[in-house]
Design a protein around this motif. Sequence first.
Motif, short mmCIF file in Angstrom:
data_model
loop_
_atom_site.label_atom_id
_atom_site.label_comp_id
_atom_site.label_asym_id
_atom_site.label_seq_id
_atom_site.Cartn_x
_atom_site.Cartn_y
_atom_site.Cartn_z
N ASN A 158 4.89 -7.15 26.58
CA ASN A 158 4.51 -8.49 26.21
C ASN A 158 4.00 -8.98 27.34
OD1 ASN A 158 6.86 -9.51 27.58
ND2 ASN A 158 8.16 -9.65 25.36
N ASN A 159 3.28 -9.96 26.73
CA ASN A 159 2.46 -10.68 27.84
C ASN A 159 2.98 -11.61 28.78
OD1 ASN A 159 0.00 -10.81 26.44
ND2 ASN A 159 0.33 -12.65 25.81
N SER A 160 4.71 -11.65 28.88
CA SER A 160 5.87 -12.50 29.58
C SER A 160 6.04 -10.80 30.68
CB SER A 160 7.19 -12.45 29.47
OG SER A 160 8.10 -12.98 30.40
N THR A 161 5.26 -9.75 30.68
CA THR A 161 5.82 -8.49 31.65
C THR A 161 4.88 -8.67 32.39
OG1 THR A 161 7.83 -7.82 29.93
CG2 THR A 161 7.19 -6.25 31.69
N TYR A 162 4.16 -8.56 31.92
CA TYR A 162 2.97 -8.12 32.42
C TYR A 162 2.44 -9.41 33.27
CZ TYR A 162 1.34 -4.48 28.94
OH TYR A 162 0.98 -2.83 28.22
N LYS A 163 2.73 -10.12 32.93
CA LYS A 163 2.29 -11.70 34.06
C LYS A 163 3.31 -11.58 35.63
CE LYS A 163 3.15 -16.44 34.30
NZ LYS A 163 3.81 -18.01 33.43
N LYS A 164 4.62 -10.85 34.67
CA LYS A 164 5.41 -10.31 36.11
C LYS A 164 4.93 -9.74 37.13
CE LYS A 164 9.45 -11.95 33.88
NZ LYS A 164 11.04 -11.98 33.25
N ALA A 210 1.43 -8.72 37.16
CA ALA A 210 0.31 -9.72 38.23
C ALA A 210 0.98 -10.63 38.83
CB ALA A 210 -0.51 -10.33 36.71
N ILE A 211 1.72 -11.06 38.56
CA ILE A 211 2.20 -12.17 39.88
C ILE A 211 3.12 -11.70 40.80
CG2 ILE A 211 4.14 -13.63 40.91
CD1 ILE A 211 3.56 -14.70 37.81
N ARG A 212 3.79 -10.13 40.90
CA ARG A 212 4.64 -9.74 41.42
C ARG A 212 2.60 -8.45 42.20
NH1 ARG A 212 8.61 -4.35 42.18
NH2 ARG A 212 8.80 -4.87 44.61
#
Length: 365
Positions: free
Chosen positions: A73-79, A81-83
Amino acid sequence: MSYKKRIESVDILRGFTIMAMILVNTPGDWSYVYGPLLHTEWHGLTPTDLIFPFFLFIVGISIYFAYKNKPNNNSTYKKVAIRSLKLIGLGLFLNAFLPYFPFIQDFETMRFPGVLQRIGIVFFISSVLYLNCNWKGLLGLSIFILLGYWLFLGFMPFPNPNGITSTFERAPNNWANYLDLSMLGKHMWQPDYDPEGVVSTIPAIVTCVSGILIGKLLDGLTEIKWLFLVALTLLVSGYSFNTYFPINKAIWSSSFVLVTSGWGTLILAIIYYLKDIKRFEFGTVFKYVGMNAITIYFLSSLVTKTMYLIKIEADSNIHSWVYNAVFVHDFFGLKFSSLLYGLIVVVFYVLLGYVMYKRKIIIKV
């Protein structure tokens, strides 16, 4: 790796890889270095050439265990991307940093690629692939990239008026070098190529994906023979492919991917057998560094660059002054003195890793 029962052999291999990376990056004198501690000039393979692909291989294993139970989901992709952006940002900072005013290098000639930048890009793409593909899809895509890279570099017609064909050599008509120069211009490590260039990052993704697939194999592994069998398959296929597409770190050739992933799997299998199966007590020192691998690598690179750039005299800097004053003696050969300096640097960062480990300081990048 955020799973409850850590696979100790992976931590040991990660720490060993970072220690080796620091050692080869910090000789006392670059003019006096033992051959195995240098990269090969172009085609071929030295122990030093194994270090960076080993780290990407371990990143792949970590991706498998870190995201195997994460939702797509978007939450996982956000993490993810941030890393990835953190890693790229740290790499660009290292390239730009000056320890004196104006504190950043001239943007016109600053190098854009780098080790941390490649790790960040490869981590992002590999994580997205893992979250969207099963192991068969990852394997099929890896084979497609390795074969496609070979066909592209070796057989794709080259755009020139003189009929010069493409080549794997360090030459203007090497597609990887040509495209990198077209995209990066003056922002490269060398005028004609960059070992962490844009084009060679594509097969580097396969190195990371190979780690993901090995991570899946490790998860619930019942017989160690499968790890050794995969290692043998990779090594045989890689050295066989070398006849058609030479082993080459600079352009991260397909044979280089296979061979280095094979060596990584073989060494991991040996450590896994001794540590995780037989429970022999060894390798704790490597774990100290492995728990904060990126942080320690970043600090070592930053300190080394600072020591080189701060001048003491017109022809001397902090690094050369310390090296000549402490390590160069008549009873030491110059290569040994240079190695000894690097080993002392490694010991320093091992002690730093130990202090961080004991104080439970784990900096996640």
